[in-house]
Design an enzyme around this catalytic site. Structure first.
Site, PDB file in Angstrom:
ATOM      1  CB  CYS A   1      -1.788 -56.708 -35.996  1.00 10.13           C
ATOM      2  SG  CYS A   1      -1.319 -55.926 -37.553  1.00 10.13           S
TER       3      CYS A   1
ATOM      4  CB  CYS B   1       0.091 -58.996 -38.311  1.00 10.56           C
ATOM      5  SG  CYS B   1       0.766 -57.484 -37.579  1.00 10.56           S
TER       6      CYS B   1
END
Length: 247
Positions: free
Chosen positions: A30, A33
Site C-alpha cells: 500500500c 500506508c
C-alpha cells in the site's frame, strides 16, 4: 514506537489496554500506508506516554478486517478501553491523524460508556461514545458536527469507498471550500451518488452537494464553509486512495 497485533493477540494487547491506542490497518504493498508512515511515527513519539500506535497487516488478519469492516488501507481507529472512539480512512492530512491520537488520549480523562466490546460494527446503544474536550474525528467529520451513530460510521465510509473505487475518475480542488469529484457512469451511478450524499447531508448538515450528469459522467461538487475545509482534505484523501488502488 509501533508494535504489531494479530487475530490471535488482539484481545490481549488491545482489548483491555492500560494505554489507549491508535490502530492502523495496513498492507505491505500500500503506497498510501507508506506515505503516512513518517507522520504516524512522529505522532507516536509525541504521544508516547499517552497513546500507543499498533499496526495490523490487513492481508494476514482476516478476522480483524471483518470485525472492523475494513475495506481499504490505510484505515485507522482510535481505541480506548478496547472500544472505538474515532476512525478515518485513507492517507489523511496531518491534522486529522493528530486528531485520532488526541481523541484516544482525551477519552481516558472524559470517560466512555461501557459496552459489549464487540467492535465498531455493533449496533448496541452501549457502544456509543461520550466525549468532552477535543473534538473526535470519525472518517472526515468533527464529531460535534455529525449525528450519525458511531457504530454506523464505518459502514457509511465503506459506501463512499465503494462508490469511489468503482467509478471515480478525478479528484480536484476547484477553490477553497469546493471539491469536485468526476465519476464514470450513467443513471445508476447518479442514483447511488444522490442517495449517499442525501444521507450524508442528513447527519452532517454543513455539507452542500451538487450532482450533475452527462452521458457517461457524474459530477459531485462538495462545498463546505470555511471552518470545515479540513473535511474536504479528508474526502479527497479517501477518494485518492480509492483511485490509486485502481491504477
Amino acid at each position: 514506537m509501533a508494535f504489531e497485533v494479530t487475530d490471535a493477540t488482539f484481545e490481549q494487547e488491545v482489548g483491555l489496554p492500560q494505554q489507549p491506542v491508535v490502530m492502523e490497518f495496513y498492507a505491505t504493498w500500500c503506497g498510501n500506508c507508506r506515505r503516512i508512515a513518517p507522520v504516524l511515527d512522529e505522532l507516536a513519539a509525541e504521544f508516547t506516554t499517552r497513546v500507543q500506535l499498533v499496526k495490523v497487516n490487513a492481508d494476514e488478519n482476516p478476522e480483524l478486517v471483518s470485525r472492523f469492516a475494513v475495506t481499504s488501507t490505510p484505515t485507522l481507529f482510535a481505541m480506548a478501553g478496547g472500544r472505538q472512539v474515532a476512525s478515518t480512512v485513507g492517507a489523511q492530512p496531518t491534522p486529522i491523524l493528530r486528531a485520532l491520537f488526541e481523541s484516544a488520549a482525551d477519552t481516558t480523562s472524559s470517560g466512555i460508556v461501557s459496552g459489549c466490546g464487540c467492535g465498531p460494527t455493533c449496533g448496541s446503544d452501549s457502544s456509543k461514545i461520550t466525549k468532552t474536550g477535543t473534538d473526535l474525528i470519525s472518517g472526515w467529520v468533527p464529531a460535534e458536527a455529525c449525528t450519525l451513530p458511531t457504530a454506523d460510521q464505518p459502514a457509511r465510509l465503506a459506501e463512499f469507498d465503494a462508490l469511489f473505487t468503482s467509478s471515480l475518475r478525478e479528484v480536484r480542488h476547484e477553490q477553497p471550500g469546493l471539491l469536485r469529484l468526476r465519476l464514470h457512469g450513467g443513471t445508476e451511478v447518479e442514483a447511488t451518488a444522490r442517495d449517499l450524499t442525501a444521507r450524508e447531508t442528513e447527519c452532517c448538515s454543513f455539507f452542500g452537494f451538487t450532482i450533475s450528469r452527462t452521458d457517461d459522467e457524474v459530477l459531485i461538487d462538495v462545498q463546505v464553509p470555511a471552518d470545515k475545509e479540513i473535511v474536504l482534505d479528508g474526502i479527497a484523501a479517501q477518494a485518492e486512495t480509492a483511485l490509486a488502488a485502481r491504477i
